[in-house]
Design an enzyme around this catalytic site. Structure first.
Site, PDB file in Angstrom:
ATOM      1  N   TYR A 113      41.888  89.994  31.427  1.00  0.00           N
ATOM      2  CA  TYR A 113      42.220  91.459  31.720  1.00  0.00           C
ATOM      3  C   TYR A 113      42.294  91.937  32.872  1.00  0.00           C
ATOM      4  O   TYR A 113      42.689  91.303  33.920  1.00  0.00           O
ATOM      5  CB  TYR A 113      41.423  92.167  30.427  1.00  0.00           C
ATOM      6  CG  TYR A 113      42.084  93.350  29.949  1.00  0.00           C
ATOM      7  CD1 TYR A 113      43.218  93.463  29.359  1.00  0.00           C
ATOM      8  CD2 TYR A 113      41.550  94.457  29.911  1.00  0.00           C
ATOM      9  CE1 TYR A 113      43.997  94.286  28.769  1.00  0.00           C
ATOM     10  CE2 TYR A 113      42.237  95.998  29.645  1.00  0.00           C
ATOM     11  CZ  TYR A 113      43.369  95.688  28.994  1.00  0.00           C
ATOM     12  OH  TYR A 113      44.141  96.732  28.406  1.00  0.00           O
ATOM     13  N   LYS A 168      51.470  80.911   4.239  1.00  0.00           N
ATOM     14  CA  LYS A 168      52.600  80.245   5.212  1.00  0.00           C
ATOM     15  C   LYS A 168      51.938  80.045   6.504  1.00  0.00           C
ATOM     16  O   LYS A 168      52.007  78.917   7.051  1.00  0.00           O
ATOM     17  CB  LYS A 168      53.793  81.017   5.021  1.00  0.00           C
ATOM     18  CG  LYS A 168      54.948  79.926   5.179  1.00  0.00           C
ATOM     19  CD  LYS A 168      55.371  79.386   4.069  1.00  0.00           C
ATOM     20  CE  LYS A 168      56.786  78.570   4.295  1.00  0.00           C
ATOM     21  NZ  LYS A 168      57.320  78.159   3.026  1.00  0.00           N
TER      22      LYS A 168
END
Length: 461
Positions: A113, A168
């Protein structure tokens, strides 16, 4: 036709008198009620009573009450509660996000970060193509739906579609190590869907359209393919077509016929039916009759939508104008992607000798598979509890793996045909028989072979 299914799996917590015959009596009662026992676990036992968790598969929700009543009728037996194992699996959703990098200390945080991440951002700003290597983009798919045509449930909306899209995404990861995320849109406006997906596209390496009703799905796919720089794949169309062709390639070997000689009847002219027909024609099928609710699509009629008009001009060479049932007379192959129970035993008996039946409506097929098997030599469905499951899981994970690894945008017929060939090839000549024409979705090599086939098609091999 309903048979006990893991989709209706229950665990009943039952209190029974302590006895050496208690568990066998419980098992007998459940079996007599028509359920399939999958487990018996003693949760508690003392000198007066025992508590047993009885797990079983039933046919539907009402069947669970029949099983409960059968147990409660036993002397001294009480059903304390019933747990639906399908709902338990879905509690809290089926997906989570797991970081790929360790964040153990301040140094790690400084690189993952701020401030280190700023350097990576600037590198991408200078060369946007670097996003493919420096972010999740190269291995991430958006599974996009508007909830308008979910499974066989119809227009149930985006929130109700989310469990399917989660599933899915899980399949993408499980079978091809592709990261995928559900994107369920609260709109069924074509322009708005295209606009939203385009706005989201920078995050993803590809788009898998799912459960969007025809004919809107055709325009959405066409426009996104034209306007995006990542591949767009409508699984209900192309995934279904790939696996159907793969199954047919092997089925014709069993019945000793050639695709070019077959009289094929397709029930259903929506997304799946259109794509199946076009891919079969690309493989050499010449005599296909497409049937909608009103019967055969033919050149004597005019059709409001472009896709039925295309079918009228390119299929049904004899210009047959009758009903689905009439079309079945003398047919070699039936492919159903429509609605349950549109055919009966007489319709299958009217087909040609050594017939092939793919009844793929879910969860209830166009004809009872057991009845179809009395007359057809090869029978396949979309269900996992009958032989020859024609399941899109055999196609889409490996297909996207190949697309992402090849870094291509355009999806071609050559890729679709190559994928079908790869799936069919997973069933060897020595294994091939009427009850085994398509590999299991758990065949660990299927996705890899499909991915390789797609990459070779890209390379022109």
């Amino acid at each position: 036709m309903a048979a006990p299914s893991p989709g209706y799996s229950l665990t009943l917590r039952v209190q029974a008198p302590a006895s050496i015959t208690a568990t066998s009596e419980l098992a007998s009662a459940v079996g007599s009620a028509g359920a399939h026992i999958t487990a018996l676990d003693v949760a508690e036992s003392n000198h007066t009573h025992m508590v047993v968790d009885v797990s079983c598969n039933t046919t539907d929700v009402s069947h669970s009450e029949i099983v409960r009543d059968a147990l409660n009728k036993l002397d001294g037996v009480t059903v304390r509660n019933i747990s639906d194992r399908t709902f338990l699996m879905h509690l809290g959703g089926k997906l989570s996000v797991t970081p790929k990098v360790a964040l153990r200390n301040r140094d790690d945080l400084s690189r993952a970060y701020t401030p280190g991440v700023a350097r990576v951002c600037l590198a991408i700003a200078e060369n946007p193509a670097d996003a493919r290597n420096l972010t999740i983009k190269r291995n991430t798919i958006a599974v996009v739906t508007d909830g308008s045509a979910v499974l066989g449930l119809g227009n149930i909306g985006p929130a109700a579609a989310l469990p399917v899209m989660e599933g899915k995404a899980a399949l993408f990861k499980q079978f091809a190590d592709v990261d995928a995320w559900p994107v369920c849109l609260d709109t069924q406006d074509t322009d708005e869907i295209v606009k939203i997906v385009k706005a989201l596209a920078p995050v993803y390496g590809g788009v898998n359209l799912e459960d969007i009703a025809a004919p809107r799905c055709f325009e959405i796919e066409a426009r996104l393919r034209e306007e995006l720089d990542i591949p767009v794949f409508h699984d209900d169309q192309h995934g279904t077509a790939i696996v159907t062709l793969a199954a047919l390639l092997n089925a014709v070997k069993v019945v000793e016929k050639k695709i070019a000689d077959l009289r094929i009847v397709v029930s259903g002219v929506g997304a799946a039916g259109n794509a199946i027909i076009q891919l079969l024609m690309a493989r050499g099928a010449k005599n296909i009759i497409a049937c909608g609710r009103a019967g055969a699509i033919n050149r004597s009629e005019s059709y409001a939508d472009a896709h039925r008009s295309w079918l009228a001009q390119h299929t049904n060479p004899e210009n047959f104008t009758g009903s689905l049932k009439e079309a079945m007379v003398g047919a070699d192959v039936f492919i159903g992607v429509s609605a349950p129970n549109v055919l009966d035993e007489n319709d299958i008996a009217a087909m040609n000798e050594r017939a092939i039946v793919f009844a793929m409506a879910n969860p209830d097929p166009e004809v009872d598979p057991e009845i179809a098997g009395r007359h057809a030599e090869v029978v396949a469905t979309g269900r996992s509890d009958f032989p020859n499951q024609i399941n899109n899981v055999l196609a889409f994970p490996g297909f996207f793996r190949g697309l992402l690894d090849a870094g291509v945008i355009e999806i071609t017929d050559a890729m679709l045909l190559a994928a079908a060939d790869a799936i069919a090839a997973r069933v060897s000549a020595s294994e091939l028989n009427p009850g085994f024409i398509i590999p299991s979705v758990f065949d660990p090599q299927v996705a890899a072979d499909v991915a390789t086939a797609v990459q070779e098609a890209v390379a022109g091999k």
